[in-house]
Design an enzyme around this catalytic site. Structure first.
Site, PDB file in Angstrom:
ATOM      1  N   LYS A  22     -31.013  11.210  20.370  1.00 33.35           N
ATOM      2  CA  LYS A  22     -30.829  10.958  18.928  1.00 33.35           C
ATOM      3  C   LYS A  22     -32.196  10.681  18.295  1.00 33.35           C
ATOM      4  O   LYS A  22     -32.528  11.250  17.261  1.00 33.35           O
ATOM      5  CB  LYS A  22     -29.928   9.738  18.729  1.00 33.35           C
ATOM      6  CG  LYS A  22     -29.914   9.163  17.325  1.00 33.35           C
ATOM      7  CD  LYS A  22     -28.970   7.992  17.148  1.00 33.35           C
ATOM      8  CE  LYS A  22     -29.568   6.683  17.492  1.00 33.35           C
ATOM      9  NZ  LYS A  22     -30.444   6.079  16.469  1.00 33.35           N
ATOM     10  N   ASN A  23     -32.985   9.823  18.946  1.00 37.29           N
ATOM     11  CA  ASN A  23     -34.231   9.368  18.320  1.00 37.29           C
ATOM     12  C   ASN A  23     -35.378  10.363  18.421  1.00 37.29           C
ATOM     13  O   ASN A  23     -36.446  10.128  17.877  1.00 37.29           O
ATOM     14  CB  ASN A  23     -34.617   7.994  18.860  1.00 37.29           C
ATOM     15  CG  ASN A  23     -33.633   6.924  18.369  1.00 37.29           C
ATOM     16  OD1 ASN A  23     -32.822   7.173  17.482  1.00 37.29           O
ATOM     17  ND2 ASN A  23     -33.689   5.760  18.981  1.00 37.29           N
ATOM     18  N   CYS A 117     -30.027  -3.563   8.003  1.00 36.50           N
ATOM     19  CA  CYS A 117     -28.785  -3.212   8.715  1.00 36.50           C
ATOM     20  C   CYS A 117     -28.410  -4.436   9.550  1.00 36.50           C
ATOM     21  O   CYS A 117     -29.062  -5.478   9.484  1.00 36.50           O
ATOM     22  CB  CYS A 117     -28.995  -1.984   9.587  1.00 36.50           C
ATOM     23  SG  CYS A 117     -30.084  -2.297  10.950  1.00 36.50           S
ATOM     24  N   ARG A 122     -35.324  -4.668   8.449  1.00 35.50           N
ATOM     25  CA  ARG A 122     -35.873  -3.321   8.627  1.00 35.50           C
ATOM     26  C   ARG A 122     -36.793  -2.878   7.468  1.00 35.50           C
ATOM     27  O   ARG A 122     -36.543  -1.915   6.781  1.00 35.50           O
ATOM     28  CB  ARG A 122     -34.742  -2.304   8.829  1.00 35.50           C
ATOM     29  CG  ARG A 122     -33.665  -2.667   9.814  1.00 35.50           C
ATOM     30  CD  ARG A 122     -34.131  -2.737  11.251  1.00 35.50           C
ATOM     31  NE  ARG A 122     -34.514  -1.463  11.803  1.00 35.50           N
ATOM     32  CZ  ARG A 122     -33.685  -0.580  12.349  1.00 35.50           C
ATOM     33  NH1 ARG A 122     -32.407  -0.833  12.340  1.00 35.50           N
ATOM     34  NH2 ARG A 122     -34.125   0.559  12.860  1.00 35.50           N
ATOM     35  N   ASP A 306     -33.333  -1.127  22.686  1.00 35.98           N
ATOM     36  CA  ASP A 306     -32.065  -0.397  22.561  1.00 35.98           C
ATOM     37  C   ASP A 306     -31.179  -0.530  23.797  1.00 35.98           C
ATOM     38  O   ASP A 306     -30.055  -0.041  23.794  1.00 35.98           O
ATOM     39  CB  ASP A 306     -32.323   1.094  22.283  1.00 35.98           C
ATOM     40  CG  ASP A 306     -32.928   1.305  20.919  1.00 35.98           C
ATOM     41  OD1 ASP A 306     -33.409   2.407  20.633  1.00 35.98           O
ATOM     42  OD2 ASP A 306     -32.952   0.333  20.143  1.00 35.98           O
ATOM     43  N   ILE A 328     -38.166  -7.550  19.296  1.00 39.86           N
ATOM     44  CA  ILE A 328     -38.395  -6.485  18.306  1.00 39.86           C
ATOM     45  C   ILE A 328     -37.646  -6.733  17.009  1.00 39.86           C
ATOM     46  O   ILE A 328     -38.211  -6.659  15.931  1.00 39.86           O
ATOM     47  CB  ILE A 328     -37.997  -5.099  18.890  1.00 39.86           C
ATOM     48  CG1 ILE A 328     -38.739  -4.818  20.191  1.00 39.86           C
ATOM     49  CG2 ILE A 328     -38.214  -3.998  17.847  1.00 39.86           C
ATOM     50  CD1 ILE A 328     -40.246  -4.612  20.044  1.00 39.86           C
ATOM     51  N   ARG A 398     -22.527   7.046  16.071  1.00 42.46           N
ATOM     52  CA  ARG A 398     -23.876   7.311  15.561  1.00 42.46           C
ATOM     53  C   ARG A 398     -24.810   7.719  16.687  1.00 42.46           C
ATOM     54  O   ARG A 398     -25.747   8.476  16.494  1.00 42.46           O
ATOM     55  CB  ARG A 398     -24.444   6.059  14.877  1.00 42.46           C
ATOM     56  CG  ARG A 398     -23.692   5.620  13.663  1.00 42.46           C
ATOM     57  CD  ARG A 398     -24.459   4.581  12.895  1.00 42.46           C
ATOM     58  NE  ARG A 398     -25.813   5.041  12.607  1.00 42.46           N
ATOM     59  CZ  ARG A 398     -26.690   4.337  11.894  1.00 42.46           C
ATOM     60  NH1 ARG A 398     -26.361   3.148  11.438  1.00 42.46           N
ATOM     61  NH2 ARG A 398     -27.901   4.805  11.643  1.00 42.46           N
TER      62      ARG A 398
END
Ligand code: EPZ
Length: 419
Positions: A22-23, A117, A122, A306, A328, A398
């Site tokens: 995805k990233n 979010c 962010r 993540d 993070i 997502r």
């Protein structure tokens, strides 16, 4: 809306193929704006964030075709509307990645400020300051970023803080700038290397990716390309944790284990037996209860944020005490209250969770809140006998391609049902 119903307590077993990252897919799709003709992507994952990106690009005048062989034809070369609307940007923060390419190619962009979010505020200050260093004029008004640049000029960019998408935005902007740009304190994630490999194939002149100093020599134009997106290391890591938390044995195919060293080291510490081959990883937990492991998230190549929520679920049922420290994001603990409702012994102290593993959790009715927190709840449900229900699974969609189908392939009893 949909929910997942899991009858847990089954050791997972079998083979599963990792989807494309995805990233990586998101920045590479935005890079299509830079090209003078279409790009063709293969191995792009079927994720709602990819669909959102395609909708955003289409809204700006791009065209795309999902070919019968699953490759994605994207023509972002002739945008007619240099605006990224709030209604789409609010659902996906990565939309900020349109800014660098639009400025580089068209000298103009109006992008809705991506809100915060569930995991944090962010901000995008690092993106905006670096683009100003490249000569852009930027103002923020009524929730939108207005940016113009007659021509971006190469510069020395110093990031005070390591940022993945800020690094990606500046790399893309600098590809068409006049002169040379050097980024200091650049992020080193494998997804950035994947983006750069694609940009180089498009004709960009970039060196130093995978290190903290990246140099981009501006060129006049970039051409279309056919490119295969790299495998998703976080999806792969999540399935490995699913095997570890249920005491099972799985083989993950289509994966670059070299980009997963920090994750694999922690899984070895839990007592898992791990074998790696060219494009696959086999994890065998041999029915054992995992040992607790201490986690501290950081930037690549260290342990990725993540994967923090997934390892928190693992530690919740592991043998021993552990601490999980998130460095993070300021609020990436939305999974803690839900895991605690399952009987997990977790205490949040600042940005650290102190965990005392329990032999087993109790199934419960849960609510997903953000992408990786949702994955954490699925893992906990898989490890727990009884029926666990997880609502708002759109969060999962997502970043995880057909998660219930892949888990079924591994022997899980899991169904997606309409609310
Ligand atoms: C990318 O987000 C990933 N998303 C995230 O993955 C990932 O968690 C994150 O990098 C860290 O690895 C994509 O690549 C699309 P950052 P990004 O900028 O770039 C602060 C997932 O689950 N910051 O590296 O937005 C920021 O608040 C997602 O797949 C500023 O202060 O993250 C954070 O504390 C979640 N100002 C830190 O830097 C800025 O201008 C690192 O964030 C930018 C960032």
């Amino acid at each position: 809306m949909y929910k997942l119903i899991i009858n847990g307590g089954i050791a997972l077993n079998g083979h599963v193929k990792t989807a494309g990252s995805k990233n990586s897919s998101l920045p590479i799709l935005f890079a299509s704006i830079l090209a003078n003709n279409p790009i063709i992507l293969t191995n792009t994952p079927h994720l709602s964030d990819v669909s959102t990106t395609l909708r955003l690009l289409m809204d700006m005048g791009a065209e795309f075709i999902l070919e019968s062989d699953n490759s994605l034809f994207v023509d972002g070369s002739k945008l007619t509307n240099l605006v990224a609307q709030y209604n789409l940007v609010k659902t996906m923060r990565a939309s900020i990645l349109a800014l660098g390419p639009m400025l580089a190619k068209y000298g103009k962009a109006k992008i809705s400020l991506p809100g915060g979010c569930a995991i944090g505020s962010r901000p995008v200050n690092l993106h905006l300051k670096a683009l100003e260093d490249l000569g852009a004029s930027i103002k923020v008004e009524s929730g939108y970023i207005y940016a113009t640049a007659k021509k971006l000029i190469g510069a020395e960019i110093h990031f005070d803080q390591i940022s993945v998408t800020a690094t990606e935005n500046i790399i893309m902007a600098a590809t068409l700038a006049t002169g040379t740009t050097t980024i200091h304190n650049a992020a080193q994630e494998p997804e950035i290397v994947d983006l750069v490999n694609c940009l180089i194939k498009m004709g960009a002149k970039i060196s130093g990716t995978g290190t903290s100093m990246i140099t981009i020599e501006g060129v006049d134009e970039l051409s279309g390309v056919t490119y295969a997106v790299c495998p998703d290391r976080i999806e792969a890591g999540t399935y490995l944790v699913a095997a570890a938390i249920t005491g099972g044995k799985i083989t993950i195919k289509n994966v670059h284990y070299q980009s997963m060293r920090a994750i694999l080291e922690k899984l070895l510490e839990t007592g898992a037996d791990i074998k790696t081959k060219e494009n696959s990883i086999t994890l065998d937990m041999k029915g054992k209860r995992p040992k607790a492991v201490n986690i501290k998230t950081s930037t690549y190549p260290n342990f990725p944020t993540d994967m923090q929520a997934q390892f928190t679920a693992l530690n919740a049922i592991a043998d021993g005490h552990s601490t999980i420290t998130e460095t993070i994001f300021e609020n990436r603990f939305m999974h803690i209250p839900e895991l605690s409702r399952m009987g997990a012994n977790l205490a949040l102290e600042g940005n650290t969770v102190v965990c005392k593993g329990v032999k087993s959790l109790t199934s419960a009715h849960l609510m997903a809140t953000d992408l990786r927190a949702s994955a954490s709840l699925v893992l906990a449900g898989l490890a727990t006998t009884g029926t666990t229900t997880i609502e708002r699974v759109y969060h999962l969609d997502r970043g995880y391609e057909t998660i219930e189908e892949k888990l079924k392939l591994l022997g899980a009893q899991i169904e997606r049902v309409q609310d």
